[in-house]
Design a protein around this motif. Structure first.
Motif, PDB file in Angstrom:
ATOM      1  N   THR A  78      -9.410   8.551  -5.005  1.00 12.67           N
ATOM      2  CA  THR A  78      -8.221   8.394  -4.643  1.00 12.67           C
ATOM      3  C   THR A  78      -7.490   8.573  -3.400  1.00 12.67           C
ATOM      4  OG1 THR A  78      -7.996   9.144  -7.602  1.00 12.67           O
ATOM      5  CG2 THR A  78      -5.848   9.438  -5.896  1.00 12.67           C
ATOM      6  N   ASP A  79      -7.573   9.281  -2.532  1.00 12.39           N
ATOM      7  CA  ASP A  79      -6.942   9.571  -1.021  1.00 12.39           C
ATOM      8  C   ASP A  79      -6.701   7.986  -0.525  1.00 12.39           C
ATOM      9  OD1 ASP A  79      -6.027  12.127  -0.800  1.00 12.39           O
ATOM     10  OD2 ASP A  79      -7.803  13.326  -0.195  1.00 12.39           O
ATOM     11  N   LEU A  80      -8.558   7.371  -0.159  1.00 10.63           N
ATOM     12  CA  LEU A  80      -8.636   6.237   0.329  1.00 10.63           C
ATOM     13  C   LEU A  80      -7.926   5.096  -0.692  1.00 10.63           C
ATOM     14  CD1 LEU A  80     -12.509   6.261   0.566  1.00 10.63           C
ATOM     15  CD2 LEU A  80     -10.591   6.642   2.920  1.00 10.63           C
ATOM     16  N   ALA A  81      -7.375   6.047  -1.627  1.00 11.89           N
ATOM     17  CA  ALA A  81      -6.415   4.206  -3.010  1.00 11.89           C
ATOM     18  C   ALA A  81      -5.105   4.868  -2.600  1.00 11.89           C
ATOM     19  CB  ALA A  81      -6.780   4.188  -3.192  1.00 11.89           C
ATOM     20  N   ILE A  82      -5.006   5.746  -1.791  1.00  7.12           N
ATOM     21  CA  ILE A  82      -3.013   6.291  -1.370  1.00  7.12           C
ATOM     22  C   ILE A  82      -2.869   5.523  -0.322  1.00  7.12           C
ATOM     23  CG2 ILE A  82      -2.055   8.076  -0.911  1.00  7.12           C
ATOM     24  CD1 ILE A  82      -1.675   7.626  -4.232  1.00  7.12           C
ATOM     25  N   GLU A  83      -3.807   6.023   0.557  1.00  8.01           N
ATOM     26  CA  GLU A  83      -3.801   6.148   1.761  1.00  8.01           C
ATOM     27  C   GLU A  83      -3.592   3.912   2.761  1.00  8.01           C
ATOM     28  OE1 GLU A  83      -3.356   5.792   6.302  1.00  8.01           O
ATOM     29  OE2 GLU A  83      -3.412   7.456   4.796  1.00  8.01           O
ATOM     30  N   SER A  84      -4.298   3.442   1.599  1.00  9.40           N
ATOM     31  CA  SER A  84      -3.868   2.164   1.556  1.00  9.40           C
ATOM     32  C   SER A  84      -3.102   1.710   1.364  1.00  9.40           C
ATOM     33  CB  SER A  84      -5.582   1.317   0.543  1.00  9.40           C
ATOM     34  OG  SER A  84      -4.794  -0.148   0.545  1.00  9.40           O
ATOM     35  N   LEU A  85      -2.485   2.191   0.035  1.00  4.02           N
ATOM     36  CA  LEU A  85      -1.546   1.763  -0.561  1.00  4.02           C
ATOM     37  C   LEU A  85       0.364   2.309   0.545  1.00  4.02           C
ATOM     38  CD1 LEU A  85      -2.060   2.829  -4.466  1.00  4.02           C
ATOM     39  CD2 LEU A  85      -1.483   0.622  -3.234  1.00  4.02           C
ATOM     40  N   ARG A  86      -0.281   3.475   1.022  1.00  2.00           N
ATOM     41  CA  ARG A  86       0.297   3.687   2.141  1.00  2.00           C
ATOM     42  C   ARG A  86       1.102   2.778   3.140  1.00  2.00           C
ATOM     43  NH1 ARG A  86       1.111   5.488   6.694  1.00  2.00           N
ATOM     44  NH2 ARG A  86      -0.874   5.316   6.895  1.00  2.00           N
ATOM     45  N   LYS A  87       0.152   1.986   3.596  1.00  4.74           N
ATOM     46  CA  LYS A  87       0.297   0.793   4.408  1.00  4.74           C
ATOM     47  C   LYS A  87       0.736  -0.591   3.680  1.00  4.74           C
ATOM     48  CE  LYS A  87      -3.812   2.081   7.116  1.00  4.74           C
ATOM     49  NZ  LYS A  87      -5.586   2.003   7.409  1.00  4.74           N
ATOM     50  N   GLN A  88       0.388  -0.132   2.969  1.00  8.45           N
ATOM     51  CA  GLN A  88       1.330  -1.944   1.802  1.00  8.45           C
ATOM     52  C   GLN A  88       2.969  -1.573   1.703  1.00  8.45           C
ATOM     53  OE1 GLN A  88      -0.843  -3.142  -1.710  1.00  8.45           O
ATOM     54  NE2 GLN A  88      -2.880  -1.914  -0.596  1.00  8.45           N
ATOM     55  N   ILE A  89       2.713  -0.313   1.033  1.00  4.05           N
ATOM     56  CA  ILE A  89       4.187  -0.438   1.267  1.00  4.05           C
ATOM     57  C   ILE A  89       5.247   0.141   2.676  1.00  4.05           C
ATOM     58  CG2 ILE A  89       6.004   1.953   0.986  1.00  4.05           C
ATOM     59  CD1 ILE A  89       3.670   3.137  -1.518  1.00  4.05           C
ATOM     60  N   THR A  90       4.391   0.381   3.691  1.00  2.47           N
ATOM     61  CA  THR A  90       4.778   0.921   4.833  1.00  2.47           C
ATOM     62  C   THR A  90       4.962  -1.196   5.366  1.00  2.47           C
ATOM     63  OG1 THR A  90       4.133   1.811   5.611  1.00  2.47           O
ATOM     64  CG2 THR A  90       4.876   0.557   7.789  1.00  2.47           C
ATOM     65  N   LYS A  91       4.209  -2.142   5.108  1.00  2.00           N
ATOM     66  CA  LYS A  91       4.630  -3.249   5.305  1.00  2.00           C
ATOM     67  C   LYS A  91       5.273  -3.821   4.639  1.00  2.00           C
ATOM     68  CE  LYS A  91       1.321  -6.999   5.816  1.00  2.00           C
ATOM     69  NZ  LYS A  91       0.168  -8.278   5.741  1.00  2.00           N
ATOM     70  N   HIS A  92       5.794  -3.927   3.781  1.00  2.00           N
ATOM     71  CA  HIS A  92       6.473  -3.888   2.044  1.00  2.00           C
ATOM     72  C   HIS A  92       7.676  -3.564   2.521  1.00  2.00           C
ATOM     73  CE1 HIS A  92       8.077  -5.436  -1.155  1.00  2.00           C
ATOM     74  NE2 HIS A  92       8.707  -4.511  -1.533  1.00  2.00           N
ATOM     75  N   LYS A  93       8.039  -2.564   3.562  1.00  2.00           N
ATOM     76  CA  LYS A  93       9.045  -2.438   3.804  1.00  2.00           C
ATOM     77  C   LYS A  93       9.731  -3.060   4.709  1.00  2.00           C
ATOM     78  CE  LYS A  93      10.272   1.902   4.187  1.00  2.00           C
ATOM     79  NZ  LYS A  93      10.097   3.712   4.608  1.00  2.00           N
ATOM     80  N   THR A  94       9.381  -3.204   5.768  1.00  2.00           N
ATOM     81  CA  THR A  94       8.547  -3.966   7.084  1.00  2.00           C
ATOM     82  C   THR A  94       9.565  -5.360   6.887  1.00  2.00           C
ATOM     83  OG1 THR A  94       7.700  -2.464   8.486  1.00  2.00           O
ATOM     84  CG2 THR A  94       8.024  -4.612   8.859  1.00  2.00           C
ATOM     85  N   LYS A  95       8.765  -6.662   5.902  1.00  2.00           N
ATOM     86  CA  LYS A  95       8.865  -7.531   5.785  1.00  2.00           C
ATOM     87  C   LYS A  95      10.353  -7.719   5.136  1.00  2.00           C
ATOM     88  CE  LYS A  95       4.410  -9.780   5.591  1.00  2.00           C
ATOM     89  NZ  LYS A  95       3.610 -10.776   4.481  1.00  2.00           N
TER      90      LYS A  95
END
Length: 115
Positions: A78-95
């Motif tokens: 779960t920790d690793l998946a949350i970290e992956s989602l955090r990166k995806q969210i940051t990328k989505h916000k930037t776009k």
């Protein structure tokens, strides 16, 4: 954010469910507009110790984000998946921000040409 947790091939205890809720709630710090989330906890029937899979799907406006991790414990996965989602969210916000700023530039250019 509303999180639905489904455990497949076992019954998850309350401590694990609370851990997952606490971790997913932290994603609200990075992006306010998360609509909902689904967490799937699976036990794979293999000889390897890393047989616990955590899949997390987040629904955000205009997109669905997904992460899947396999580890020795559900907490680690779960920790690793949350970290992956955090990166995806940051990328989505930037776009999203880039698109909005491009639209503003185009709108401002149209307004100036109208005069």
């Amino acid at each position: 954010m509303k999180i639905t947790v489904q455990s497949i091939h076992f019954n998850a205890d309350q401590k694990l469910l609370d851990f997952i809720q606490k971790k997913t709630d932290k994603l609200d710090l990075f992006f306010d507009h998360i609509i909902s989330g689904e967490v799937y906890l699976k036990l794979e029937n293999v000889d390897d110790e890393a047989n616990k899979i955590s899949e997390i799907k987040l629904i955000v406006p205009g997109m669905t984000l997904f992460a899947k991790e396999q580890c020795k414990s559900f907490e680690e996965a779960t920790d690793l998946a949350i970290e992956s989602l955090r990166k995806q969210i940051t990328k989505h916000k930037t776009k999203t921000r880039e698109k909005i700023s491009e639209h503003k530039v185009i709108l401002n250019a149209d307004e100036v040409s109208d005069y």
